[in-house]
Design a protein around this motif. Structure first.
Motif, PDB file in Angstrom:
ATOM      1  N   LYS A   5       0.852  -1.184   0.000  1.00  0.00           N
ATOM      2  CA  LYS A   5       0.000   0.000   0.000  1.00  0.00           C
ATOM      3  C   LYS A   5       0.893   1.241   0.000  1.00  0.00           C
ATOM      4  N   PRO A   6       0.488   2.313  -0.697  1.00  0.00           N
ATOM      5  CA  PRO A   6       1.303   3.533  -0.693  1.00  0.00           C
ATOM      6  C   PRO A   6       1.026   4.393   0.544  1.00  0.00           C
ATOM      7  N   TYR A   7       2.070   5.034   1.036  1.00  0.00           N
ATOM      8  CA  TYR A   7       1.984   5.935   2.184  1.00  0.00           C
ATOM      9  C   TYR A   7       2.750   7.215   1.851  1.00  0.00           C
ATOM     10  N   ALA A   8       2.267   8.335   2.360  1.00  0.00           N
ATOM     11  CA  ALA A   8       2.955   9.612   2.176  1.00  0.00           C
ATOM     12  C   ALA A   8       2.891  10.397   3.472  1.00  0.00           C
ATOM     13  N   VAL A   9       3.926  11.205   3.704  1.00  0.00           N
ATOM     14  CA  VAL A   9       3.984  12.014   4.916  1.00  0.00           C
ATOM     15  C   VAL A   9       4.703  13.325   4.607  1.00  0.00           C
ATOM     16  N   GLU A  10       4.268  14.378   5.293  1.00  0.00           N
ATOM     17  CA  GLU A  10       4.929  15.683   5.229  1.00  0.00           C
ATOM     18  C   GLU A  10       5.653  15.852   6.557  1.00  0.00           C
ATOM     19  N   LEU A  11       6.989  15.752   6.543  1.00  0.00           N
ATOM     20  CA  LEU A  11       7.723  15.752   7.796  1.00  0.00           C
ATOM     21  C   LEU A  11       8.301  17.104   8.192  1.00  0.00           C
ATOM     22  N   ASP A  12       8.806  17.861   7.241  1.00  0.00           N
ATOM     23  CA  ASP A  12       9.539  19.072   7.592  1.00  0.00           C
ATOM     24  C   ASP A  12       8.878  20.363   7.114  1.00  0.00           C
ATOM     25  N   GLY A  13       7.695  20.266   6.551  1.00  0.00           N
ATOM     26  CA  GLY A  13       7.012  21.446   6.040  1.00  0.00           C
ATOM     27  C   GLY A  13       7.486  21.874   4.671  1.00  0.00           C
ATOM     28  N   LEU A  14       8.536  21.240   4.150  1.00  0.00           N
ATOM     29  CA  LEU A  14       9.077  21.581   2.840  1.00  0.00           C
ATOM     30  C   LEU A  14       8.955  20.456   1.829  1.00  0.00           C
ATOM     31  N   HIS A  15       8.939  19.212   2.313  1.00  0.00           N
ATOM     32  CA  HIS A  15       8.952  18.046   1.432  1.00  0.00           C
ATOM     33  C   HIS A  15       7.860  17.046   1.806  1.00  0.00           C
ATOM     34  N   LEU A  16       7.404  16.347   0.789  1.00  0.00           N
ATOM     35  CA  LEU A  16       6.563  15.168   0.975  1.00  0.00           C
ATOM     36  C   LEU A  16       7.434  13.956   0.705  1.00  0.00           C
ATOM     37  N   LEU A  17       7.248  12.910   1.490  1.00  0.00           N
ATOM     38  CA  LEU A  17       7.902  11.637   1.257  1.00  0.00           C
ATOM     39  C   LEU A  17       6.833  10.610   0.956  1.00  0.00           C
ATOM     40  N   MET A  18       7.139   9.677   0.059  1.00  0.00           N
ATOM     41  CA  MET A  18       6.162   8.679  -0.357  1.00  0.00           C
ATOM     42  C   MET A  18       6.874   7.347  -0.561  1.00  0.00           C
ATOM     43  N   VAL A  19       6.197   6.249  -0.204  1.00  0.00           N
ATOM     44  CA  VAL A  19       6.734   4.907  -0.417  1.00  0.00           C
ATOM     45  C   VAL A  19       5.565   3.928  -0.475  1.00  0.00           C
ATOM     46  N   ALA A  20       5.751   2.841  -1.174  1.00  0.00           N
ATOM     47  CA  ALA A  20       4.788   1.732  -1.148  1.00  0.00           C
ATOM     48  C   ALA A  20       5.446   0.601  -0.371  1.00  0.00           C
ATOM     49  N   THR A  21       4.752   0.128   0.644  1.00  0.00           N
ATOM     50  CA  THR A  21       5.293  -0.929   1.489  1.00  0.00           C
ATOM     51  C   THR A  21       4.148  -1.714   2.132  1.00  0.00           C
ATOM     52  N   SER A  22       4.501  -2.723   2.912  1.00  0.00           N
ATOM     53  CA  SER A  22       3.489  -3.636   3.447  1.00  0.00           C
ATOM     54  C   SER A  22       2.733  -3.106   4.667  1.00  0.00           C
ATOM     55  N   SER A  23       3.262  -2.071   5.333  1.00  0.00           N
ATOM     56  CA  SER A  23       2.572  -1.551   6.515  1.00  0.00           C
ATOM     57  C   SER A  23       2.976  -0.105   6.788  1.00  0.00           C
ATOM     58  N   LYS A  24       2.153   0.566   7.579  1.00  0.00           N
ATOM     59  CA  LYS A  24       2.459   1.937   7.981  1.00  0.00           C
ATOM     60  C   LYS A  24       3.727   1.953   8.840  1.00  0.00           C
TER      61      LYS A  24
END
Length: 78
Positions: A5-24
């Protein structure tokens, strides 16, 4: 075989990170963050973003929130 499943997060207010993996939890480990941060700063993805992540499971992608339209894969260890 675990479901990916794909997951995305905004960690630093400047970048989005995204990955597809088996769990959060696995995504949080790859992003080097916590499950709490994953929940609080969840990033949005459209269908094209999800397709990119799903085509390369386990690869972390980064994109600037403002000004950069393209996702770029991160090298290991970043």
């Amino acid at each position: 075989m675990p479901r990916i499943k794909p997951y995305a997060v905004e960690l630093d207010g400047l970048h989005l990170l995204m990955v597809a993996t088996s769990s959060k939890k696995a995504a949080a480990d790859l992003f080097r963050t916590t499950l709490y941060m994953m929940t609080q700063w969840e990033g949005g993805m459209n269908d094209e973003d999800e397709a990119l992540a799903m085509a390369s499971p386990g690869i972390v992608f980064r994109k600037k929130i403002v000004g950069q339209a393209e996702w770029e894969p991160l090298a290991s260890g970043q």
